[in-house]
Motif scaffolding. Structure first.
Motif: not given
Lengths: 185, 106
Positions: A67, A71-72, A74-75, A78-79, A105, A111, A142-144, A157, A159-160
């Motif tokens: 999980w 998310i990390h 994917s962030l 995406d960047i 970010q 965090d 969003g893209h994961f 995803c 987060i949702c």
């Protein structure tokens, strides 16, 4: 490989120093610069004041699936994709810039970063090797990160729709109970 | 707020936005493109503006910046904010990287 040009060597050293500051392992430096192992070791000790950690690199695509790593990373990815698409940065320069922006970010929201620069580098290579891909969430758009060639019809995803135990680590439990106490007082 | 005041406020916002944007691009172009959500071409154009040009642009009665969120994203950020600050910020960034950038029309 011998460096004939002093300018090229200076550039390589700058790249290596940037990577070391971000916490890169020696293997990554050897791969991304044309400097010799001895020089890199010397550089590493000078920048960090200690020897680099030894042993195998974290080589696994599964790590990116759980999980909060998902998310990390994917962030970060995406960047990275954004920079490749909209700026003239490529290769290791894009890696350094996007990892720096990722750290910023994460730090801005108070965090701790979970993705190390070595893992980020692996992530980019996994994408190049088409072992991983970005999949669009059907709820937020969003893209994961997901395994390549998996079946992701109706993908939602993390987060949702977080899994029930998501983020409930021992450390988080300790800080939230501390918060409860201070609120009670 | 009457119309004159409104125009004054818009001009002030324009000026600080343009100054900030130009400074960001001059300091770190790639990061500025990411943060501002503009194309490289546009970034180069803004960085190349002289102070006189920038002042003229800022003196417009129209706001020079616009919202980067579509409805859904905005809704997501507001509703998730209390749950977990990190997640809603990371989420917003993830969604924004997927958006197209402001570019000059060909």
């Amino acid at each position: 490989m011998r460096n004939k040009s002093v300018v090229t060597e200076a550039y390589q050293i700058q790249i290596a120093v940037d990577l070391i500051k971000l916490g890169a392992r020696l293997q990554l430096l050897q791969e991304e610069t044309a400097l010799s192992r001895e020089r890199l070791l010397k550089l590493y000790k000078e920048v960090r004041g200690g020897s680099p950690s030894k042993g195998m690199l974290p080589y696994s695509t599964d790590w990116f699936m759980s999980w909060s790593p998902n998310i990390h990373s994917s962030l970060f990815m995406d960047i990275h994709q954004f920079l490749l698409k909209h700026t003239s940065l490529t290769g290791v320069e894009a890696l350094i810039k996007s990892y720096g922006l990722y750290l910023e970010q994460i730090n801005a929201s108070g965090d701790e970063p979970i993705l190390s620069v070595t893992r980020a580098w692996f992530l980019v290579r996994f994408f190049d090797a088409q072992m991983l891909q970005l999949t669009g969430c059907t709820e937020c758009g969003g893209h994961f990160i997901a395994h390549a060639n998996g079946l992701y019809a109706g993908y939602v995803c993390g987060i949702c729709r977080p899994p029930s135990r998501a983020g409930k680590t021992k450390r988080n439990a300790a800080t939230s109970s501390l918060l409860d106490i201070s609120v009670a007082n | 707020m009457n119309t004159d005041q409104l125009h004054q406020e818009i001009k002030e916002a324009n000026l600080s936005y343009m100054l900030l944007a130009r400074q960001m691009i001059q300091e770190d172009k790639a990061a500025a493109i990411f943060r501002l959500g503009i194309s490289q071409e546009m970034a180069e154009l803004i960085a190349g503006l002289s102070s006189a040009q920038l002042l003229k642009m800022a003196a417009s009665n129209m706001l020079l910046c616009r919202f980067r969120f579509d409805e859904k994203l905005l809704l997501n950020m507001i509703t998730d904010y209390n749950k977990n600050r990190l997640m809603s910020q990371a989420h917003a960034t993830i969604l924004m990287t997927g958006q197209s950038v402001e570019a000059l029309a060909a």
